[in-house]
Design an enzyme around this catalytic site. Sequence first.
Site, mmCIF file in Angstrom:
data_model
loop_
_atom_site.group_PDB
_atom_site.id
_atom_site.type_symbol
_atom_site.label_atom_id
_atom_site.label_comp_id
_atom_site.label_asym_id
_atom_site.label_seq_id
_atom_site.Cartn_x
_atom_site.Cartn_y
_atom_site.Cartn_z
ATOM 1 N N LEU A 296 46.855 37.924 43.975
ATOM 2 C CA LEU A 296 45.997 37.122 43.100
ATOM 3 C C LEU A 296 44.594 36.976 43.691
ATOM 4 O O LEU A 296 43.589 37.210 43.008
ATOM 5 C CB LEU A 296 46.610 35.738 42.870
ATOM 6 C CG LEU A 296 47.824 35.674 41.956
ATOM 7 C CD1 LEU A 296 48.383 34.250 41.931
ATOM 8 C CD2 LEU A 296 47.466 36.118 40.541
ATOM 9 N N TYR A 297 44.540 36.589 44.944
ATOM 10 C CA TYR A 297 43.244 36.351 45.585
ATOM 11 C C TYR A 297 42.422 37.637 45.671
ATOM 12 O O TYR A 297 41.250 37.673 45.256
ATOM 13 C CB TYR A 297 43.459 35.766 46.975
ATOM 14 C CG TYR A 297 42.174 35.427 47.700
ATOM 15 C CD1 TYR A 297 41.322 34.443 47.218
ATOM 16 C CD2 TYR A 297 41.814 36.086 48.876
ATOM 17 C CE1 TYR A 297 40.140 34.119 47.881
ATOM 18 C CE2 TYR A 297 40.655 35.772 49.550
ATOM 19 C CZ TYR A 297 39.821 34.788 49.039
ATOM 20 O OH TYR A 297 38.654 34.483 49.694
ATOM 21 N N LEU A 298 43.036 38.697 46.188
ATOM 22 C CA LEU A 298 42.285 39.943 46.355
ATOM 23 C C LEU A 298 41.946 40.573 45.011
ATOM 24 O O LEU A 298 40.869 41.161 44.848
ATOM 25 C CB LEU A 298 43.065 40.925 47.218
ATOM 26 C CG LEU A 298 43.367 40.473 48.650
ATOM 27 C CD1 LEU A 298 44.022 41.592 49.438
ATOM 28 C CD2 LEU A 298 42.106 39.974 49.353
ATOM 29 N N SER B 271 41.260 38.948 42.234
ATOM 30 C CA SER B 271 40.129 38.208 41.670
ATOM 31 C C SER B 271 38.828 38.547 42.385
ATOM 32 O O SER B 271 37.763 38.654 41.759
ATOM 33 C CB SER B 271 40.395 36.697 41.741
ATOM 34 O OG SER B 271 40.432 36.243 43.088
#
Length: 243
Positions: A154-156, A158
């Site tokens: 999710l973080y990477l 985004s």
Amino acid sequence: MPHALQGKTAIVTGGSRGIGRAIAEGLAANGAAVVVNYVSNSKAADEVVAAITSKGGKAIAIQADISSVPDVRRLFDETESQLGAIDIVVANVGVAVIKPLVEASEADFDLVFGTNAKGTFFTLQEAARRVRDGGRIIAVSTGGTKMYFTHTALYLGSKGAVEQFVRVLSRELGPRGVTVNALSPGFTDTDLLPERDRAVAAGMSPFGRIGAPRDVADVAVFLASNEARWLTGENIQAGGGVA
């Protein structure tokens, strides 16, 4: 460059703590009037403003939730109303949900992409509309987009979107002399880096340590300066050589 940004006005989203705070203080130390954006912790934002003004700088705090498009627009409206035309925008806000991709919920996705991707997209959109010719736009990504850690889809994902926004916008704003760059910190001493990971992270750098927020902020100040006028569409790695 103590006066390199004299007469400039800057917005730093997520400017009340960590890397955002260090960037806000660095821009102010170089002469810029700085808007310290925060979403809920007014005390922390006021502390940043006080730290800047106590050294003779100029800063104000403006509350806005970057995941809300009306709030993004209000942030820029209030900045122009209180400080005048905008020269520098640092899209720094970011949140992380760390879990395996198969365990991520729709709510997790909406939180991370709503802030990191959507929020940054509309911050960049307003910056593109309002930054003066010759201005500087910087979006904070992460060195993790080239490292493929587990539990970070999710973080990477985004932040990967943010890097693409930067590449495209740099082409669109080039004729106005506005530079648009991504800044990708590595392992940095903020509350996003768990204590259990710090020793391993330090060992991945040739310098044998994790970064300090100031290490990243100094690169941001350079990108905001005239000395960086020939850099645009780049993803500047500020990770202490971690690869």
